[in-house]
Design an enzyme around this catalytic site. Sequence first.
Site, PDB file in Angstrom:
ATOM      1  CD  GLU A  82      -2.828   1.326   2.275  1.00  0.00           C
ATOM      2  OE1 GLU A  82      -3.940   1.833   2.106  1.00  0.00           O
ATOM      3  OE2 GLU A  82      -2.381   1.020   3.381  1.00  0.00           O
ATOM      4  CB  THR A 108      -5.134   6.192  -1.411  1.00  0.00           C
ATOM      5  OG1 THR A 108      -6.115   5.297  -1.928  1.00  0.00           O
ATOM      6  CG2 THR A 108      -4.988   5.959   0.084  1.00  0.00           C
TER       7      THR A 108
END
Length: 236
Positions: free
Chosen positions: A37, A109
Site C-alpha cells: 500500500e 488515496t
Amino acid sequence: MGSSAASAAACTIAINELFNKFDDMSTELLYYAGSGEKASAGTVHYDNVAASLFGGFVVVDGLKLGIIKKFRADDYLVGKSLPFWKFPPPKWVSCVVAVPKIKVPKQKTKVSRGLLPKNVKFSDAITNMASAACMVASMSQEADDEFLHYLEDQIVEPARKKMIPGFDKVKENALKAGAAACTISGAGPSMIAFVSDGVNKKKVGDAMKKGFKSAKTDCDIVICKPSKGPKIIRRK
C-alpha cells in the site's frame, strides 16, 4: 475498505499462495501488504490492509507494528503475539455502497490523505478517541447495533467530503431512509451506509442515488455484507 488496501492485500495473498511461506493469519502478511500500500498510496496504513487481509472489524496496535517506531520486519514479527484484534461483524449488518461516476485523481488515496489537517482541535480529537473506544467496547460485547452509534468522525470526514459532490445530501438521505450510519468508504469518493435487517436496503440505495443526483452526479449502488476475509479462487 479502499482500493489501495484491497489490491495490496490481494497481491500479498496471491504471492503467498504461490510460495506457501506464511500462515493465513500471520503478521508477516500484514507487514508486506502494508509495504504494497505504501508503494501505491505513499504511506503505510495498517488498519486498512488488516481489514482487507483478515475480514471482520479489525483494531490495529500501531505501536507493536512499528508505526511510531521504525523496526525491521524480523525485529517484531517473529515469535510475537499478533498486534491486532478482530471482531466478527454482526450478522444483521448490510452495507449499501454508492460509487459516484466521477473522475478521480491518480493515486487518489495519497491525494485524499494530503487533505487531512496537520493540526486538529483538542475537542475534535477527544470526540474521535471517545467514539473509537466506545465502538471497540460495544463490538467486544456483541451489543447488536450499538457500535454504529459511535461511527462519528470530526476530523477526516469534514476534510475529505469536499472531494465528493453532494456528500451532505447523500448522507442525509441515507439516514432518513433508515440507515444506521453513513460515511466515506476508504479514501472515497464512494460512500457507505450501514443497514440493519429490518430496513429496506434498496430504499437506502435509491435515497443515496438521489443525493448524488442533487449534485448532478450519477452513481452505482452495491448492496453487500461485511467481508469475513478474502478467498483463494483457483482455475481448473
